[in-house]
Design a protein around this motif. Structure first.
Motif, PDB file in Angstrom:
ATOM      1  N   VAL A  20      -7.519  18.783  16.454  1.00 49.47           N
ATOM      2  CA  VAL A  20      -7.433  20.182  16.117  1.00 49.47           C
ATOM      3  C   VAL A  20      -6.905  20.365  14.637  1.00 49.47           C
ATOM      4  O   VAL A  20      -5.877  19.476  14.439  1.00 49.47           O
ATOM      5  CB  VAL A  20      -6.440  20.822  17.115  1.00 49.47           C
ATOM      6  CG1 VAL A  20      -6.262  22.181  16.716  1.00 49.47           C
ATOM      7  CG2 VAL A  20      -7.071  21.009  18.544  1.00 49.47           C
ATOM      8  N   ILE A  21      -7.393  21.090  14.043  1.00 43.91           N
ATOM      9  CA  ILE A  21      -6.935  21.302  12.644  1.00 43.91           C
ATOM     10  C   ILE A  21      -6.301  22.677  12.396  1.00 43.91           C
ATOM     11  O   ILE A  21      -6.832  23.714  13.104  1.00 43.91           O
ATOM     12  CB  ILE A  21      -8.025  21.249  11.591  1.00 43.91           C
ATOM     13  CG1 ILE A  21      -8.728  19.870  11.524  1.00 43.91           C
ATOM     14  CG2 ILE A  21      -7.634  21.651  10.182  1.00 43.91           C
ATOM     15  CD1 ILE A  21      -9.805  19.845  10.566  1.00 43.91           C
ATOM     16  N   SER A  22      -5.020  22.844  11.922  1.00 45.07           N
ATOM     17  CA  SER A  22      -4.419  24.038  12.044  1.00 45.07           C
ATOM     18  C   SER A  22      -3.841  24.310  10.529  1.00 45.07           C
ATOM     19  O   SER A  22      -3.818  23.417   9.600  1.00 45.07           O
ATOM     20  CB  SER A  22      -3.412  24.350  12.797  1.00 45.07           C
ATOM     21  OG  SER A  22      -2.479  23.490  12.830  1.00 45.07           O
ATOM     22  N   ARG A  23      -3.461  25.530  10.099  1.00 47.38           N
ATOM     23  CA  ARG A  23      -3.026  25.819   8.791  1.00 47.38           C
ATOM     24  C   ARG A  23      -2.055  27.009   8.996  1.00 47.38           C
ATOM     25  O   ARG A  23      -1.699  27.494   9.883  1.00 47.38           O
ATOM     26  CB  ARG A  23      -4.077  26.043   7.770  1.00 47.38           C
ATOM     27  CG  ARG A  23      -4.500  27.421   7.881  1.00 47.38           C
ATOM     28  CD  ARG A  23      -5.350  28.092   7.173  1.00 47.38           C
ATOM     29  NE  ARG A  23      -5.967  29.357   7.257  1.00 47.38           N
ATOM     30  CZ  ARG A  23      -6.864  30.159   6.595  1.00 47.38           C
ATOM     31  NH1 ARG A  23      -7.184  29.445   5.419  1.00 47.38           N
ATOM     32  NH2 ARG A  23      -7.199  31.277   6.832  1.00 47.38           N
ATOM     33  N   MET A  24      -1.113  26.967   7.909  1.00 48.97           N
ATOM     34  CA  MET A  24      -0.149  27.818   7.974  1.00 48.97           C
ATOM     35  C   MET A  24      -0.765  29.216   7.407  1.00 48.97           C
ATOM     36  O   MET A  24      -1.487  28.729   6.322  1.00 48.97           O
ATOM     37  CB  MET A  24       1.307  27.464   7.226  1.00 48.97           C
ATOM     38  CG  MET A  24       1.994  26.465   8.110  1.00 48.97           C
ATOM     39  SD  MET A  24       2.562  26.658   9.586  1.00 48.97           S
ATOM     40  CE  MET A  24       3.803  27.955   9.277  1.00 48.97           C
ATOM     41  N   PRO A  25      -0.217  30.265   7.433  1.00 51.87           N
ATOM     42  CA  PRO A  25      -0.935  31.541   6.570  1.00 51.87           C
ATOM     43  C   PRO A  25      -0.734  31.408   5.618  1.00 51.87           C
ATOM     44  O   PRO A  25       0.160  31.172   4.846  1.00 51.87           O
ATOM     45  CB  PRO A  25      -0.014  32.739   7.337  1.00 51.87           C
ATOM     46  CG  PRO A  25       0.536  32.259   8.677  1.00 51.87           C
ATOM     47  CD  PRO A  25       0.644  30.611   8.589  1.00 51.87           C
ATOM     48  N   GLY A  26      -1.968  31.664   4.691  1.00 48.45           N
ATOM     49  CA  GLY A  26      -1.857  31.470   3.259  1.00 48.45           C
ATOM     50  C   GLY A  26      -2.339  30.047   2.768  1.00 48.45           C
ATOM     51  O   GLY A  26      -2.651  29.756   1.319  1.00 48.45           O
ATOM     52  N   GLU A  27      -2.298  29.025   3.500  1.00 44.41           N
ATOM     53  CA  GLU A  27      -2.506  27.881   2.991  1.00 44.41           C
ATOM     54  C   GLU A  27      -4.166  27.493   3.019  1.00 44.41           C
ATOM     55  O   GLU A  27      -4.943  27.839   3.956  1.00 44.41           O
ATOM     56  CB  GLU A  27      -2.053  26.890   4.283  1.00 44.41           C
ATOM     57  CG  GLU A  27      -2.227  25.113   3.881  1.00 44.41           C
ATOM     58  CD  GLU A  27      -1.294  24.413   4.913  1.00 44.41           C
ATOM     59  OE1 GLU A  27      -1.178  23.237   4.473  1.00 44.41           O
ATOM     60  OE2 GLU A  27      -1.277  24.918   6.141  1.00 44.41           O
ATOM     61  N   THR A  28      -4.337  27.011   1.929  1.00 44.66           N
ATOM     62  CA  THR A  28      -6.031  26.738   1.923  1.00 44.66           C
ATOM     63  C   THR A  28      -6.452  25.256   1.703  1.00 44.66           C
ATOM     64  O   THR A  28      -7.639  25.027   1.993  1.00 44.66           O
ATOM     65  CB  THR A  28      -6.384  27.259   0.309  1.00 44.66           C
ATOM     66  OG1 THR A  28      -5.614  26.783  -0.579  1.00 44.66           O
ATOM     67  CG2 THR A  28      -6.029  28.886   0.016  1.00 44.66           C
ATOM     68  N   GLN A  29      -5.588  24.488   1.742  1.00 43.29           N
ATOM     69  CA  GLN A  29      -5.981  22.977   1.662  1.00 43.29           C
ATOM     70  C   GLN A  29      -5.774  22.277   3.170  1.00 43.29           C
ATOM     71  O   GLN A  29      -4.263  22.339   3.504  1.00 43.29           O
ATOM     72  CB  GLN A  29      -5.495  22.174   0.548  1.00 43.29           C
ATOM     73  CG  GLN A  29      -5.616  22.560  -0.870  1.00 43.29           C
ATOM     74  CD  GLN A  29      -7.252  22.013  -1.129  1.00 43.29           C
ATOM     75  OE1 GLN A  29      -7.827  21.208  -0.519  1.00 43.29           O
ATOM     76  NE2 GLN A  29      -7.917  22.931  -1.939  1.00 43.29           N
ATOM     77  N   LEU A  30      -6.504  22.136   3.987  1.00 44.37           N
ATOM     78  CA  LEU A  30      -6.299  21.773   5.129  1.00 44.37           C
ATOM     79  C   LEU A  30      -6.273  19.983   5.269  1.00 44.37           C
ATOM     80  O   LEU A  30      -7.245  19.342   4.649  1.00 44.37           O
ATOM     81  CB  LEU A  30      -7.340  22.082   6.195  1.00 44.37           C
ATOM     82  CG  LEU A  30      -7.776  23.676   5.871  1.00 44.37           C
ATOM     83  CD1 LEU A  30      -8.618  24.219   6.988  1.00 44.37           C
ATOM     84  CD2 LEU A  30      -6.309  24.514   6.252  1.00 44.37           C
ATOM     85  N   ARG A  31      -5.536  19.441   6.230  1.00 41.24           N
ATOM     86  CA  ARG A  31      -5.608  18.089   6.222  1.00 41.24           C
ATOM     87  C   ARG A  31      -5.460  17.747   7.854  1.00 41.24           C
ATOM     88  O   ARG A  31      -4.521  18.237   8.402  1.00 41.24           O
ATOM     89  CB  ARG A  31      -4.558  17.477   5.775  1.00 41.24           C
ATOM     90  CG  ARG A  31      -4.465  15.907   5.864  1.00 41.24           C
ATOM     91  CD  ARG A  31      -3.341  15.237   4.751  1.00 41.24           C
ATOM     92  NE  ARG A  31      -3.841  15.542   3.296  1.00 41.24           N
ATOM     93  CZ  ARG A  31      -4.843  14.942   2.534  1.00 41.24           C
ATOM     94  NH1 ARG A  31      -5.498  13.677   3.181  1.00 41.24           N
ATOM     95  NH2 ARG A  31      -4.791  14.990   1.264  1.00 41.24           N
ATOM     96  N   CYS A  32      -6.301  16.700   8.308  1.00 39.94           N
ATOM     97  CA  CYS A  32      -6.259  16.389   9.748  1.00 39.94           C
ATOM     98  C   CYS A  32      -5.013  15.497  10.079  1.00 39.94           C
ATOM     99  O   CYS A  32      -4.811  14.461   9.140  1.00 39.94           O
ATOM    100  CB  CYS A  32      -7.605  15.767  10.241  1.00 39.94           C
ATOM    101  SG  CYS A  32      -7.477  14.951  11.888  1.00 39.94           S
ATOM    102  N   ARG A  33      -4.000  15.880  10.825  1.00 36.21           N
ATOM    103  CA  ARG A  33      -2.852  14.995  11.029  1.00 36.21           C
ATOM    104  C   ARG A  33      -3.166  13.892  11.569  1.00 36.21           C
ATOM    105  O   ARG A  33      -2.155  12.885  11.859  1.00 36.21           O
ATOM    106  CB  ARG A  33      -1.847  15.964  11.697  1.00 36.21           C
ATOM    107  CG  ARG A  33      -2.247  16.316  13.098  1.00 36.21           C
ATOM    108  CD  ARG A  33      -1.107  17.166  13.827  1.00 36.21           C
ATOM    109  NE  ARG A  33      -1.112  17.241  15.151  1.00 36.21           N
ATOM    110  CZ  ARG A  33      -0.267  17.793  16.184  1.00 36.21           C
ATOM    111  NH1 ARG A  33       0.720  18.327  15.690  1.00 36.21           N
ATOM    112  NH2 ARG A  33      -0.545  18.014  17.296  1.00 36.21           N
ATOM    113  N   TRP A  34      -4.356  13.743  12.259  1.00 35.48           N
ATOM    114  CA  TRP A  34      -4.589  12.530  12.621  1.00 35.48           C
ATOM    115  C   TRP A  34      -5.268  11.555  12.092  1.00 35.48           C
ATOM    116  O   TRP A  34      -4.841  10.146  11.824  1.00 35.48           O
ATOM    117  CB  TRP A  34      -5.260  12.630  14.132  1.00 35.48           C
ATOM    118  CG  TRP A  34      -4.554  13.508  15.249  1.00 35.48           C
ATOM    119  CD1 TRP A  34      -4.674  14.807  15.700  1.00 35.48           C
ATOM    120  CD2 TRP A  34      -3.382  13.007  15.949  1.00 35.48           C
ATOM    121  NE1 TRP A  34      -3.847  15.194  16.495  1.00 35.48           N
ATOM    122  CE2 TRP A  34      -2.956  14.111  16.500  1.00 35.48           C
ATOM    123  CE3 TRP A  34      -2.609  11.932  16.040  1.00 35.48           C
ATOM    124  CZ2 TRP A  34      -2.009  14.017  17.536  1.00 35.48           C
ATOM    125  CZ3 TRP A  34      -1.464  12.031  16.846  1.00 35.48           C
ATOM    126  CH2 TRP A  34      -1.209  13.044  17.690  1.00 35.48           C
TER     127      TRP A  34
END
Length: 204
Positions: A168-182
């Motif tokens: 699962v990929i998630s982001r904080m509000p306003g965050e544009t760069q996503l990174r898979c934590r796994w």
């Protein structure tokens, strides 16, 4: 190594995201507890009018005393100071006694030592959890809940021959760069359409 909080790859006991989160919480904690004190302590009705702190026998106070016992400056100071004393014991064993407990000073000191804490302190995850608990408790009083991660979808990166990561990929509000934590795969705004296109048909 992996992060003690999320299990993602990390160069120390916390990943970069949780290190930054801990730094922010330590910086904000004293101000939040000052604000909570204003919310929990009854105001005087006028100059010189004193509000009794211990009522005589009679109806139970409408104030939730369990909340006051849990969310108060003294308890936060005690918790944070115990962490400073333990980190100092390991980090600077020959410097003598820890200075007197002061929430502002102790939070600032821990924030300044975060680099060493993340790299060398085995209890870094426990420290982050307890600071997070203090943060959540006080924010519930002042009515300023911490932003929650937004679920974006599943990671579509290939991690083996024909094997898709699927975390699962998630982001904080306003965050544009996503990174898979796994698997560590990064997704920028240019990748959003591709990410959405390859989501499973039954994805929420």
């Amino acid at each position: 190594m992996t992060c003690d909080l999320c299990g993602s790859a990390a160069s120390g006991y916390l990943c970069h995201r949780h290190q930054e989160q801990l730094a922010v919480r330590l910086r904000e904690l004293p101000a939040l507890y000052r604000e909570a004190a204003d919310c929990l302590v009854p105001r005087r009705t006028g100059w010189g009018d004193i509000v009794a702190t211990h009522a005589a026998a009679g109806p139970r106070s409408p104030v939730n005393e369990d909340v006051i016992d849990t969310v108060n400056w003294a308890r936060a100071t005690e918790v944070i100071h115990s962490w400073r004393a333990d980190v100092r014991r390991l980090r600077w064993p020959h410097r003598g006694a820890t200075p007197p407990a002061r929430l502002d000073d102790d939070c600032r000191w821990l924030a300044q030592e975060l680099g060493w804490i993340v790299a060398q302190y085995p209890a870094a995850g426990d420290l982050a959890r307890e600071v997070g608990e203090l943060n959540s408790a006080v924010r519930s009083i002042v009515g300023d809940p911490e932003p929650r991660p937004q679920r974006i979808g599943y990671c579509i990166a290939l991690v083996g021959e024909g094997v898709v990561c699927g975390a699962v990929i998630s982001r904080m509000p306003g965050e544009t760069q996503l990174r898979c934590r796994w698997c560590g795969s990064a997704y920028g705004p240019a990748d959003y359409a591709l990410l959405k296109h390859f989501q499973p048909a039954d994805a929420p």
